[in-house]
Design an enzyme around this catalytic site. Structure first.
Site, PDB file in Angstrom:
ATOM      1  N   ARG A 271      11.436   5.032   4.258  1.00 20.70           N
ATOM      2  CA  ARG A 271      11.090   4.366   3.331  1.00 20.70           C
ATOM      3  C   ARG A 271      10.240   5.863   2.090  1.00 20.70           C
ATOM      4  NH1 ARG A 271       6.270  -0.110   3.754  1.00 20.70           N
ATOM      5  NH2 ARG A 271       6.518  -0.997   1.668  1.00 20.70           N
TER       6      ARG A 271
ATOM      7  N   GLU B 221      22.601 -10.695   8.324  1.00 21.35           N
ATOM      8  CA  GLU B 221      22.951  -9.770   8.780  1.00 21.35           C
ATOM      9  C   GLU B 221      23.708  -9.507   9.683  1.00 21.35           C
ATOM     10  OE1 GLU B 221      19.444 -10.544   9.364  1.00 21.35           O
ATOM     11  OE2 GLU B 221      18.854  -9.924   7.687  1.00 21.35           O
TER      12      GLU B 221
ATOM     13  N   PHE C 209      16.170  -4.675  11.388  1.00 22.83           N
ATOM     14  CA  PHE C 209      17.440  -5.451  11.269  1.00 22.83           C
ATOM     15  C   PHE C 209      18.349  -5.364  11.470  1.00 22.83           C
ATOM     16  CE2 PHE C 209      14.211  -7.129   7.680  1.00 22.83           C
ATOM     17  CZ  PHE C 209      13.192  -7.770   8.981  1.00 22.83           C
TER      18      PHE C 209
ATOM     19  N   SER D  16      14.902  -2.509  -2.144  1.00 18.10           N
ATOM     20  CA  SER D  16      14.414  -1.602  -1.511  1.00 18.10           C
ATOM     21  C   SER D  16      15.552  -1.090  -0.802  1.00 18.10           C
ATOM     22  CB  SER D  16      13.962  -2.366   0.372  1.00 18.10           C
ATOM     23  OG  SER D  16      13.204  -3.062  -0.625  1.00 18.10           O
TER      24      SER D  16
ATOM     25  N   HIS E 172      14.613   2.638   5.768  1.00 23.24           N
ATOM     26  CA  HIS E 172      13.112   1.591   6.636  1.00 23.24           C
ATOM     27  C   HIS E 172      12.363   2.086   7.681  1.00 23.24           C
ATOM     28  CE1 HIS E 172      12.615   0.386   2.482  1.00 23.24           C
ATOM     29  NE2 HIS E 172      11.581  -0.713   2.896  1.00 23.24           N
TER      30      HIS E 172
END
Length: 314
Positions: free
Chosen positions: A169, A60, A85, A39, A111
């Protein structure tokens, strides 16, 4: 090829390609991901340079800590995951291991904003720019299109210190001129308006340009400034815009608290007070929906910008 002939492209796609090219040119560039490389598009780099790619899993905090360690050995790490995140789960590691020590790590988060769409509030980072902007020594960049993303990625790879690059995104149109080149801390002035100036970043630059055109046709001289570097701000351009117009309108796909609107308001109030109106997410969480539906729901539209300028000027 002219900008209008180019097909819309996601900034995350441009990032994946730019990172791959950087990897071909520089052996010191390494990439880390938190199990979202398909992604974030770091998978392109991973495929060609598996020895320089580290999938840290859904961890993370470990990703940022490992990136800091790699930076201390002379590498130039690019650490990527979703914006919500990257800035939420790993904030303490970013604060201490990157910002406090001015460690040379590039966080490129995809994103960002509400155009994440159907994934809903849990995955829509609307406060990430504010979180990163508040950290000393952190630089914050929000490119407007794929071309600016490519230029920005190359630029931040060559500078020292931590950087947060926020990408989206969905596909976005090309808006920057063909001869444009990104410089950290330097805004791009499409034109300076005498009545109002719209200061935008990310996907809102395209909408700002369209709104300004409508306003000009209505006799309102409106300028547009792409403030892709949120920190450090281009204070000289901001001051010029404030001195030459009656109104500044900020537009961002982010909370109006702490992001571009907050940064502009803080500077203008202390240096040359004029009316500032902020278009963005109004201190609320996002929700699930198509990106176009969410933009309309939250008032991130050409019509809203036009209305704000007209109403504010009276």
């Amino acid at each position: 090829m002219s900008d209008t002939a180019k097909k819309p492209k996601a900034t995350r796609d441009a990032y994946g390609e730019a990172l791959l090219e950087l990897g071909r040119k520089r052996s010191d560039v390494v990439a880390l991901d938190a199990d979202l490389s398909g992604s974030t598009k770091t998978n392109k780099f991973a495929k060609e340079f598996p020895e320089r790619f580290f999938n840290m899993g859904i961890a993370e905090q470990d990703m940022i800590g490992t990136a800091a360690g790699l930076a201390l050995t002379g590498k130039v790490p690019f650490a990527s995951t979703f914006a919500v995140f990257a800035t939420g789960r790993a904030w303490d590691q970013i604060r201490l291991t990157l910002c406090y020590s001015r460690t040379n790590v590039k966080i490129v988060a995809t994103h960002g904003g509400i155009t994440v769409g159907e994934d809903g509030a849990s995955h829509q980072a609307l406060e990430d720019v504010a979180i990163m902007r508040a950290l000393p020594n952190m630089n914050v960049v929000v490119p407007a299109d794929a071309a600016e993303t490519t230029s920005a990625i190359n630029a931040v790879a060559s500078m020292k210190g931590p950087v947060y690059v926020r990408l989206g995104r969905a596909n976005v149109p090309y808006v920057m001129p063909d001869d444009y080149s990104f410089t950290l801390g330097k805004a791009h002035v499409f034109n300076m308006g005498k009545d109002a100036n719209i200061i935008a970043c990310g996907i809102m630059v395209d909408l700002a340009l369209k709104a300004a055109e409508i306003l000009k046709q209505g006799g309102i001289d409106t300028g547009v400034i792409n403030m892709s570097t949120i920190k450090p701000l281009d204070e000289a351009v901001l001051l010029e815009a404030a001195k030459n117009s009656k109104l500044l309108v900020t537009a961002e796909e982010h909370s109006v608290i702490g992001g571009l609107g907050g940064a502009v308001s803080e500077f203008i109030s202390e240096n040359h007070p004029v009316t500032v109106k902020r278009i963005g997410i109004q201190d609320t969480f996002g929700c699930s929906g198509l990106p176009s539906e969410l933009l309309t729901y939250h008032g991130l539209t050409v019509e809203k910008i036009v209305e704000t300028v007209k109403t504010s000027l009276g």
